[in-house]
Structures are given as C-alpha cells and as structure tokens.
Design a protein around this motif. Structure first.
Motif, PDB file in Angstrom:
ATOM      1  N   HIS A   3       5.949   0.214   6.702  1.00  0.00           N
ATOM      2  CA  HIS A   3       5.069   0.978   6.073  1.00  0.00           C
ATOM      3  C   HIS A   3       4.404   0.044   4.796  1.00  0.00           C
ATOM      4  O   HIS A   3       5.115  -0.077   3.921  1.00  0.00           O
ATOM      5  CB  HIS A   3       5.601   2.418   5.579  1.00  0.00           C
ATOM      6  CG  HIS A   3       4.764   3.431   4.993  1.00  0.00           C
ATOM      7  ND1 HIS A   3       3.960   4.208   5.362  1.00  0.00           N
ATOM      8  CD2 HIS A   3       4.752   3.662   3.374  1.00  0.00           C
ATOM      9  CE1 HIS A   3       3.316   4.951   4.390  1.00  0.00           C
ATOM     10  NE2 HIS A   3       3.681   4.680   3.372  1.00  0.00           N
ATOM     11  N   ARG A   4       3.248   0.026   4.886  1.00  0.00           N
ATOM     12  CA  ARG A   4       2.278  -1.071   3.930  1.00  0.00           C
ATOM     13  C   ARG A   4       1.877  -0.182   2.802  1.00  0.00           C
ATOM     14  O   ARG A   4       0.789   0.426   2.909  1.00  0.00           O
ATOM     15  CB  ARG A   4       1.568  -1.844   4.486  1.00  0.00           C
ATOM     16  CG  ARG A   4       0.898  -3.114   4.054  1.00  0.00           C
ATOM     17  CD  ARG A   4       0.378  -4.056   4.757  1.00  0.00           C
ATOM     18  NE  ARG A   4      -0.842  -4.748   4.100  1.00  0.00           N
ATOM     19  CZ  ARG A   4      -0.747  -6.033   3.854  1.00  0.00           C
ATOM     20  NH1 ARG A   4       0.247  -6.666   3.889  1.00  0.00           N
ATOM     21  NH2 ARG A   4      -1.880  -6.617   3.231  1.00  0.00           N
ATOM     22  N   ARG A  27      -7.806   0.557   1.226  1.00  0.00           N
ATOM     23  CA  ARG A  27      -7.301   1.559   2.100  1.00  0.00           C
ATOM     24  C   ARG A  27      -7.023   1.080   3.490  1.00  0.00           C
ATOM     25  O   ARG A  27      -6.120   1.203   4.229  1.00  0.00           O
ATOM     26  CB  ARG A  27      -7.673   3.061   2.036  1.00  0.00           C
ATOM     27  CG  ARG A  27      -7.242   4.221   2.840  1.00  0.00           C
ATOM     28  CD  ARG A  27      -5.641   4.084   2.236  1.00  0.00           C
ATOM     29  NE  ARG A  27      -5.241   5.280   2.827  1.00  0.00           N
ATOM     30  CZ  ARG A  27      -4.544   5.285   3.950  1.00  0.00           C
ATOM     31  NH1 ARG A  27      -4.506   4.019   4.584  1.00  0.00           N
ATOM     32  NH2 ARG A  27      -3.883   6.323   4.548  1.00  0.00           N
ATOM     33  N   CYS A  30      -4.124  -1.284   4.260  1.00  0.00           N
ATOM     34  CA  CYS A  30      -2.763  -0.974   3.894  1.00  0.00           C
ATOM     35  C   CYS A  30      -2.465   0.735   4.652  1.00  0.00           C
ATOM     36  O   CYS A  30      -3.485   1.318   4.904  1.00  0.00           O
ATOM     37  CB  CYS A  30      -2.298  -0.729   2.482  1.00  0.00           C
ATOM     38  SG  CYS A  30      -3.391   0.467   1.548  1.00  0.00           S
ATOM     39  N   ASP A  31      -1.244   1.317   4.621  1.00  0.00           N
ATOM     40  CA  ASP A  31      -0.970   2.504   5.088  1.00  0.00           C
ATOM     41  C   ASP A  31      -1.231   3.560   3.808  1.00  0.00           C
ATOM     42  O   ASP A  31      -1.325   4.799   4.165  1.00  0.00           O
ATOM     43  CB  ASP A  31       0.463   2.586   5.712  1.00  0.00           C
ATOM     44  CG  ASP A  31       0.516   1.517   6.914  1.00  0.00           C
ATOM     45  OD1 ASP A  31      -0.340   1.810   7.803  1.00  0.00           O
ATOM     46  OD2 ASP A  31       1.418   0.496   6.615  1.00  0.00           O
ATOM     47  N   TYR A  32      -0.849   3.210   2.777  1.00  0.00           N
ATOM     48  CA  TYR A  32      -0.520   3.944   1.508  1.00  0.00           C
ATOM     49  C   TYR A  32      -1.311   3.453   0.547  1.00  0.00           C
ATOM     50  O   TYR A  32      -0.566   2.251   0.121  1.00  0.00           O
ATOM     51  CB  TYR A  32       0.936   4.514   1.311  1.00  0.00           C
ATOM     52  CG  TYR A  32       0.876   5.466   0.270  1.00  0.00           C
ATOM     53  CD1 TYR A  32       0.917   6.956   0.809  1.00  0.00           C
ATOM     54  CD2 TYR A  32       1.265   5.112  -0.806  1.00  0.00           C
ATOM     55  CE1 TYR A  32       1.223   7.960  -0.271  1.00  0.00           C
ATOM     56  CE2 TYR A  32       1.473   6.218  -1.901  1.00  0.00           C
ATOM     57  CZ  TYR A  32       1.309   7.690  -1.538  1.00  0.00           C
ATOM     58  OH  TYR A  32       1.837   8.455  -2.560  1.00  0.00           O
TER      59      TYR A  32
END
Length: 142
Positions: A3-4, A27, A30-32
């Motif tokens: 989870h990046r 965005r 990355c994942d979050y």
C-alpha cells in the motif's frame, strides 16, 4: 501487495489548475494520497506573506478534491518531522525544486528513511503568485 502512501505538500492558496494537476498526477502514482496543507504561519515564514485564502478554507477545498484521500495541516518546516507524523512512502513536489539546494536537501533527508522524491512539471503559466499579482493590480486600480 504494498500500500503506497503519497504526500503532496503545498500552500494551495488561490487554488488553480496547477494545484489540481499535481494532486491528479500524485494520486496516479500512489494508492492513498495525503495532501499537506501548509498553515498560515508556515506560509508567512516561507513566503514572507500570508495566504489570501485562510487555512480552514484551503483545507476544505483540498479535502474536496476527488484525488485526495486525506488532508493534513503542515505546521513544522522540517519535512522529516511531517513524515514521522504522516508516514508516507513518496513525496511529490513541483519540478521547480529539482536541482535546487532545498530539493537536494529533501532528497538527502528522505533517502535516509526510504522515501522517494518525485517531481512533477510546475505549471508556469498559472501560479498563486501570478494570480495574487493580478488581484493586487485590480485593488490598486480600483
């Protein structure tokens, strides 16, 4: 699966397409995505003037952008201290930082904790500084 978590700091004053582009590009990498919204006091220290739009309003605008998963009020100038609070894997900056003393320091500091520094193209034709100058000109001529 990793989870990046990404971090995109900025003042986000007079929100414009350059801000939106950075958040959109961040965005996608990355994942979050956490947007770091610089406090009024920090903006004064860094730029020598207060933002036009107050922190609470800038925070609400940034939180409402669909690319942003969370917003964080940045209150200390040390990005490593911010990292200790937020714990991101990658930090996003405009490429106006690349090759500068502050950009090189950022890269050195974050290399030590395994955080990647990613630069995105700076929107030259639109900036809060240019918008502010235009507003100042309107006020002077009124």
């Amino acid at each position: 699966m990793t989870h990046r978590v990404g971090y995109a700091p900025g003042v986000y004053d007079l929100f414009h397409v350059g801000h939106l582009n950075i958040l959109r590009h961040a965005r996608s990498r990355c994942d979050y995505l956490v947007a770091g919204v610089v406090s009024d006091e920090m903006a004064r220290q860094a730029k020598g003037r207060s933002p036009v739009v107050p922190l609470t309003e800038r925070l609400e605008i940034v939180r409402s952008i669909r690319f942003v998963d969370a917003a964080f009020v940045e209150t200390v100038p040390d990005k490593l201290e911010t990292w200790r609070q937020v714990r991101f894997d990658v930090i996003f900056k405009g490429d106006d930082w690349r090759g500068t003393e502050k950009g090189e320091k950022l890269e050195r500091d974050f290399a030590g904790v395994g955080v990647e520094v990613v630069y995105f193209p700076y929107t030259v034709h639109t900036s809060s500084t240019l918008l502010r100058r235009a507003l100042d000109g309107l006020v002077e001529s009124a």
